[in-house]
Design a protein around this motif. Structure first.
Motif, PDB file in Angstrom:
ATOM      1  N   ASN A  83      -7.308 -63.512 -50.895  1.00  0.00           N
ATOM      2  CA  ASN A  83      -8.484 -64.155 -51.486  1.00  0.00           C
ATOM      3  C   ASN A  83      -8.758 -63.642 -52.895  1.00  0.00           C
ATOM      4  N   ASN A 108      -8.733 -65.852 -56.364  1.00  0.00           N
ATOM      5  CA  ASN A 108      -9.832 -65.730 -57.321  1.00  0.00           C
ATOM      6  C   ASN A 108      -9.303 -65.462 -58.729  1.00  0.00           C
ATOM      7  N   GLY A 167     -14.707 -58.336 -53.140  1.00  0.00           N
ATOM      8  CA  GLY A 167     -13.362 -58.142 -52.612  1.00  0.00           C
ATOM      9  C   GLY A 167     -12.856 -56.728 -52.787  1.00  0.00           C
ATOM     10  N   THR A 196     -15.689 -67.656 -54.890  1.00  0.00           N
ATOM     11  CA  THR A 196     -14.648 -68.253 -55.730  1.00  0.00           C
ATOM     12  C   THR A 196     -14.852 -69.749 -55.852  1.00  0.00           C
ATOM     13  N   ASP A 223      -5.611 -60.099 -45.862  1.00  0.00           N
ATOM     14  CA  ASP A 223      -6.424 -61.313 -46.004  1.00  0.00           C
ATOM     15  C   ASP A 223      -7.300 -61.254 -47.255  1.00  0.00           C
ATOM     16  N   TYR A 258     -14.254 -65.884 -50.637  1.00  0.00           N
ATOM     17  CA  TYR A 258     -13.743 -67.247 -50.786  1.00  0.00           C
ATOM     18  C   TYR A 258     -14.849 -68.191 -51.250  1.00  0.00           C
TER      19      TYR A 258
END
Length: 215
Positions: free
Chosen positions: A161, A165, A139, A127, A157, A124
């Motif tokens: 994310n 992105n 990721g 990003t 989760d 996160y």
């Protein structure tokens, strides 16, 4: 005394000095379980009372120091990183350093799942800094580990994310695929997932709008 009970006792104390006294008295109890209990409280306060969350992070750091427990310290690092990346402080680069330090601790102790989980927040933060390719690499690595260990909730989760992105990269169709995958993962969990599914659906609207697919 359980870790949850000790966490409640510490959090009810009036100041840091009182907490320090109890920490020194209970040094043998300052383990990873206590750190997990405190982190749950820090994360719960993150978006409603950042000051409180930061206070709990400091308590976690002191407990890890007194107890000399590296895995407890790793959890304190993650909780602090979350305040910087997701608590409104916008200190994304600082959070990445903390996420990586926690990940290195988990790697050194043979804890791949925890190491992978530490990359969810890092993804996160990357990003938010526009470092999209790095975010994809982090990721995808985390997703592979979490899937291999059947950690479906955390896999969902990290999938969300990754979707965020990809949408930020302008790859809306790819992002939509990841949102749909995350939605399926959440719906497969044996728990109340309504809030998670609603979160995915809310984020999906951005990709759908960009693709000209209006509800």
């Amino acid at each position: 005394m359980s870790a949850d009970d000790l966490a409640r006792e510490l959090l009810a104390l009036p100041d840091a000095a009182a907490q320090r006294r109890v920490l020194e008295e209970r040094a043998a109890c300052l383990d990873e379980a206590l750190a997990q209990a405190l982190k749950r409280e820090a994360d719960a306060a993150l978006r409603v009372d950042l000051r409180r969350s930061l206070q709990i992070v400091e308590l976690m750091r002191r407990a890890a120091e007194v107890g000399g427990h590296p895995l407890a310290r790793a959890l304190a690092l993650l909780a602090e990183a979350n305040t910087k990346a997701m608590g409104g402080l916008g200190e994304y680069q600082e959070s990445i350093l903390l996420y990586d330090e926690a990940a290195a601790t988990y790697a050194a102790h043979g804890r791949p799942v925890e190491q992978a989980r530490s990359q969810i927040g890092k993804l996160y933060a990357l990003t938010c800094l526009g470092r999209y390719d790095e975010a994809v690499r982090a990721g995808e690595w985390a997703a592979a580990v979490l899937e291999a260990h059947q950690q479906w909730h955390r896999l969902a989760d990290v999938t969300v994310n990754l979707a965020i992105n990809y949408v930020r990269m302008g790859q809306d169709a790819r992002g939509l695929e990841f949102y749909e995958r995350a939605r399926q993962l959440y719906q497969g969990l044996d728990q109340d997932v309504a809030s998670y599914v609603a979160w995915v659906d809310q984020n999906m609207t951005v990709a759908l709008r960009n693709l000209g697919r209006f509800p």
